[in-house]
Write a protein that holds these residues in place. Structure first.
Motif, PDB file in Angstrom:
ATOM      1  N   VAL A  40       0.560  19.263  -5.237  1.00  7.23           N
ATOM      2  CA  VAL A  40       0.625  20.360  -6.206  1.00  7.23           C
ATOM      3  C   VAL A  40      -0.699  21.115  -6.131  1.00  7.23           C
ATOM      4  O   VAL A  40      -1.761  20.511  -6.270  1.00  7.23           O
ATOM      5  N   PRO A  41      -0.661  22.433  -5.902  1.00  7.91           N
ATOM      6  CA  PRO A  41      -1.902  23.192  -5.720  1.00  7.91           C
ATOM      7  C   PRO A  41      -2.618  23.513  -7.038  1.00  7.91           C
ATOM      8  O   PRO A  41      -2.908  24.662  -7.365  1.00  7.91           O
ATOM      9  N   HIS A  42      -2.857  22.484  -7.826  1.00 13.48           N
ATOM     10  CA  HIS A  42      -3.656  22.562  -9.050  1.00 13.48           C
ATOM     11  C   HIS A  42      -4.485  21.282  -9.057  1.00 13.48           C
ATOM     12  O   HIS A  42      -3.939  20.187  -8.898  1.00 13.48           O
ATOM     13  N   VAL A  43      -5.789  21.404  -9.201  1.00 15.32           N
ATOM     14  CA  VAL A  43      -6.666  20.243  -9.172  1.00 15.32           C
ATOM     15  C   VAL A  43      -6.163  19.189 -10.152  1.00 15.32           C
ATOM     16  O   VAL A  43      -5.840  19.498 -11.300  1.00 15.32           O
ATOM     17  N   HIS A  44      -6.058  17.965  -9.669  1.00 10.48           N
ATOM     18  CA  HIS A  44      -5.658  16.850 -10.518  1.00 10.48           C
ATOM     19  C   HIS A  44      -6.232  15.552  -9.983  1.00 10.48           C
ATOM     20  O   HIS A  44      -6.505  15.425  -8.796  1.00 10.48           O
ATOM     21  N   PHE A  45      -6.434  14.606 -10.876  1.00  6.86           N
ATOM     22  CA  PHE A  45      -7.015  13.311 -10.560  1.00  6.86           C
ATOM     23  C   PHE A  45      -5.972  12.236 -10.852  1.00  6.86           C
ATOM     24  O   PHE A  45      -5.376  12.224 -11.928  1.00  6.86           O
ATOM     25  N   HIS A  46      -5.774  11.346  -9.898  1.00  2.00           N
ATOM     26  CA  HIS A  46      -4.846  10.232 -10.061  1.00  2.00           C
ATOM     27  C   HIS A  46      -5.619   9.005 -10.531  1.00  2.00           C
ATOM     28  O   HIS A  46      -6.687   8.710 -10.008  1.00  2.00           O
ATOM     29  N   ILE A  47      -5.057   8.272 -11.483  1.00  2.00           N
ATOM     30  CA  ILE A  47      -5.539   6.944 -11.841  1.00  2.00           C
ATOM     31  C   ILE A  47      -4.409   6.016 -11.417  1.00  2.00           C
ATOM     32  O   ILE A  47      -3.313   6.053 -11.986  1.00  2.00           O
ATOM     33  N   ILE A  48      -4.655   5.217 -10.365  1.00  2.00           N
ATOM     34  CA  ILE A  48      -3.596   4.442  -9.724  1.00  2.00           C
ATOM     35  C   ILE A  48      -3.928   2.952  -9.799  1.00  2.00           C
ATOM     36  O   ILE A  48      -4.822   2.471  -9.086  1.00  2.00           O
ATOM     37  N   PRO A  49      -3.232   2.212 -10.666  1.00  2.00           N
ATOM     38  CA  PRO A  49      -3.469   0.774 -10.727  1.00  2.00           C
ATOM     39  C   PRO A  49      -3.151   0.111  -9.386  1.00  2.00           C
ATOM     40  O   PRO A  49      -2.185   0.472  -8.717  1.00  2.00           O
ATOM     41  N   LYS A  50      -3.979  -0.845  -8.997  1.00  2.00           N
ATOM     42  CA  LYS A  50      -3.755  -1.630  -7.773  1.00  2.00           C
ATOM     43  C   LYS A  50      -3.430  -3.046  -8.232  1.00  2.00           C
ATOM     44  O   LYS A  50      -4.293  -3.891  -8.400  1.00  2.00           O
ATOM     45  N   LEU A  51      -2.138  -3.275  -8.454  1.00  2.00           N
ATOM     46  CA  LEU A  51      -1.672  -4.535  -9.030  1.00  2.00           C
ATOM     47  C   LEU A  51      -1.491  -5.631  -7.995  1.00  2.00           C
ATOM     48  O   LEU A  51      -1.577  -6.809  -8.308  1.00  2.00           O
ATOM     49  N   ASP A  52      -1.191  -5.231  -6.753  1.00  2.00           N
ATOM     50  CA  ASP A  52      -0.974  -6.178  -5.669  1.00  2.00           C
ATOM     51  C   ASP A  52      -1.096  -5.433  -4.343  1.00  2.00           C
ATOM     52  O   ASP A  52      -1.344  -4.236  -4.329  1.00  2.00           O
ATOM     53  N   GLN A  53      -0.912  -6.129  -3.231  1.00  2.00           N
ATOM     54  CA  GLN A  53      -1.064  -5.511  -1.908  1.00  2.00           C
ATOM     55  C   GLN A  53      -0.003  -4.448  -1.618  1.00  2.00           C
ATOM     56  O   GLN A  53      -0.268  -3.501  -0.885  1.00  2.00           O
ATOM     57  N   GLU A  54       1.188  -4.591  -2.186  1.00  2.00           N
ATOM     58  CA  GLU A  54       2.282  -3.684  -1.849  1.00  2.00           C
ATOM     59  C   GLU A  54       2.305  -2.398  -2.678  1.00  2.00           C
ATOM     60  O   GLU A  54       2.746  -1.360  -2.201  1.00  2.00           O
ATOM     61  N   THR A  55       1.872  -2.456  -3.921  1.00  2.00           N
ATOM     62  CA  THR A  55       1.930  -1.269  -4.774  1.00  2.00           C
ATOM     63  C   THR A  55       0.551  -0.642  -4.906  1.00  2.00           C
ATOM     64  O   THR A  55      -0.454  -1.234  -4.551  1.00  2.00           O
ATOM     65  N   GLY A  56       0.532   0.571  -5.427  1.00  2.00           N
ATOM     66  CA  GLY A  56      -0.734   1.274  -5.591  1.00  2.00           C
ATOM     67  C   GLY A  56      -1.060   2.076  -4.353  1.00  2.00           C
ATOM     68  O   GLY A  56      -0.212   2.336  -3.498  1.00  2.00           O
ATOM     69  N   LEU A  57      -2.301   2.467  -4.247  1.00  2.00           N
ATOM     70  CA  LEU A  57      -2.754   3.312  -3.154  1.00  2.00           C
ATOM     71  C   LEU A  57      -3.042   2.480  -1.909  1.00  2.00           C
ATOM     72  O   LEU A  57      -3.713   1.459  -1.978  1.00  2.00           O
ATOM     73  N   GLY A  58      -2.524   2.937  -0.763  1.00  2.00           N
ATOM     74  CA  GLY A  58      -2.879   2.352   0.523  1.00  2.00           C
ATOM     75  C   GLY A  58      -3.900   3.261   1.183  1.00  2.00           C
ATOM     76  O   GLY A  58      -3.723   4.474   1.194  1.00  2.00           O
ATOM     77  N   VAL A  59      -4.968   2.703   1.678  1.00  2.00           N
ATOM     78  CA  VAL A  59      -6.039   3.520   2.238  1.00  2.00           C
ATOM     79  C   VAL A  59      -6.271   3.159   3.703  1.00  2.00           C
ATOM     80  O   VAL A  59      -6.405   1.991   4.050  1.00  2.00           O
ATOM     81  N   ARG A  60      -6.324   4.184   4.538  1.00  2.00           N
ATOM     82  CA  ARG A  60      -6.704   4.016   5.943  1.00  2.00           C
ATOM     83  C   ARG A  60      -8.177   4.386   6.025  1.00  2.00           C
ATOM     84  O   ARG A  60      -8.569   5.487   5.655  1.00  2.00           O
ATOM     85  N   TRP A  61      -9.005   3.486   6.497  1.00  2.00           N
ATOM     86  CA  TRP A  61     -10.437   3.725   6.540  1.00  2.00           C
ATOM     87  C   TRP A  61     -10.909   3.472   7.960  1.00  2.00           C
ATOM     88  O   TRP A  61     -11.154   2.336   8.348  1.00  2.00           O
ATOM     89  N   ASN A  62     -11.002   4.538   8.747  1.00  2.00           N
ATOM     90  CA  ASN A  62     -11.437   4.445  10.136  1.00  2.00           C
ATOM     91  C   ASN A  62     -12.756   5.187  10.295  1.00  2.00           C
ATOM     92  O   ASN A  62     -12.767   6.381  10.566  1.00  2.00           O
ATOM     93  N   PRO A  63     -13.876   4.481  10.133  1.00  2.00           N
ATOM     94  CA  PRO A  63     -15.173   5.156  10.229  1.00  2.00           C
ATOM     95  C   PRO A  63     -15.403   5.774  11.605  1.00  2.00           C
ATOM     96  O   PRO A  63     -15.015   5.209  12.623  1.00  2.00           O
ATOM     97  N   LEU A  64     -16.031   6.953  11.608  1.00  2.00           N
ATOM     98  CA  LEU A  64     -16.434   7.606  12.854  1.00  2.00           C
ATOM     99  C   LEU A  64     -17.623   6.855  13.455  1.00  2.00           C
ATOM    100  O   LEU A  64     -18.424   6.274  12.726  1.00  2.00           O
ATOM    101  N   LYS A  65     -17.733   6.905  14.736  1.00  2.00           N
ATOM    102  CA  LYS A  65     -18.893   6.307  15.417  1.00  2.00           C
ATOM    103  C   LYS A  65     -19.970   7.389  15.485  1.00  2.00           C
ATOM    104  O   LYS A  65     -19.948   8.238  16.361  1.00  2.00           O
ATOM    105  N   LYS A  66     -20.903   7.381  14.531  1.00  2.00           N
ATOM    106  CA  LYS A  66     -21.951   8.394  14.446  1.00  2.00           C
ATOM    107  C   LYS A  66     -23.318   7.716  14.446  1.00  2.00           C
ATOM    108  O   LYS A  66     -23.507   6.685  13.808  1.00  2.00           O
TER     109      LYS A  66
END
Length: 130
Positions: free
Chosen positions: A88-114
């Motif tokens: 949605v093109p209106h600034v908004h902030f999510h508060i997402i409970p992480k209750l277990d491995q399957e629910t909530g936000l999944g994050v891909r974290w691939n650091p650059l080699k710098k």
């Protein structure tokens, strides 16, 4: 992009979030139980376009929602632009409970080699523009 933003209330008549009266509400496509949204009452697509005074209450409200929900672990997420998963093109902030491995936000974290030198160049460039 043209909008119908009015100068007296800084809202856009065509924006679904601008039509919602509350600053906070439940996400209608939750990633977990209790997934909430907090929005500034100022229509802007990107966070850097929102005046500071409209952002002042956002984090305290997010904190209160997390505490009231009893979320032991959670993410606070804010996306800017389609590539960053903003739906949605209106600034908004999510508060997402992480209750277990399957629910909530999944994050891909691939650091650059710098190198530290490359990181310092980027840092110095940002500092010059602040």
């Amino acid at each position: 992009m043209s909008t119908t933003t009015t100068t007296h209330n800084h809202l856009d008549d065509n924006c679904i979030f601008c039509k919602i009266i509350n600053y906070a509400f439940m996400d209608i496509e939750p990633l977990s139980e209790g997934h909430s949204l907090v929005i500034p009452k100022y229509h802007a697509e990107f966070m850097h376009q929102v005046p500071d005074d409209y952002l002042a209450d956002i984090m305290p409200l997010a904190k209160k929602i997390a505490a009231a929900g009893g979320f032991a672990q959670y993410n606070v997420l804010q996306n800017n632009g389609k590539l960053a998963n903003q739906a949605v093109p209106h600034v908004h902030f999510h508060i997402i409970p992480k209750l277990d491995q399957e629910t909530g936000l999944g994050v891909r974290w691939n650091p650059l080699k710098k190198s530290m030198d490359d990181i310092k160049v980027t840092y110095d460039d940002i500092i010059k523009k602040l």
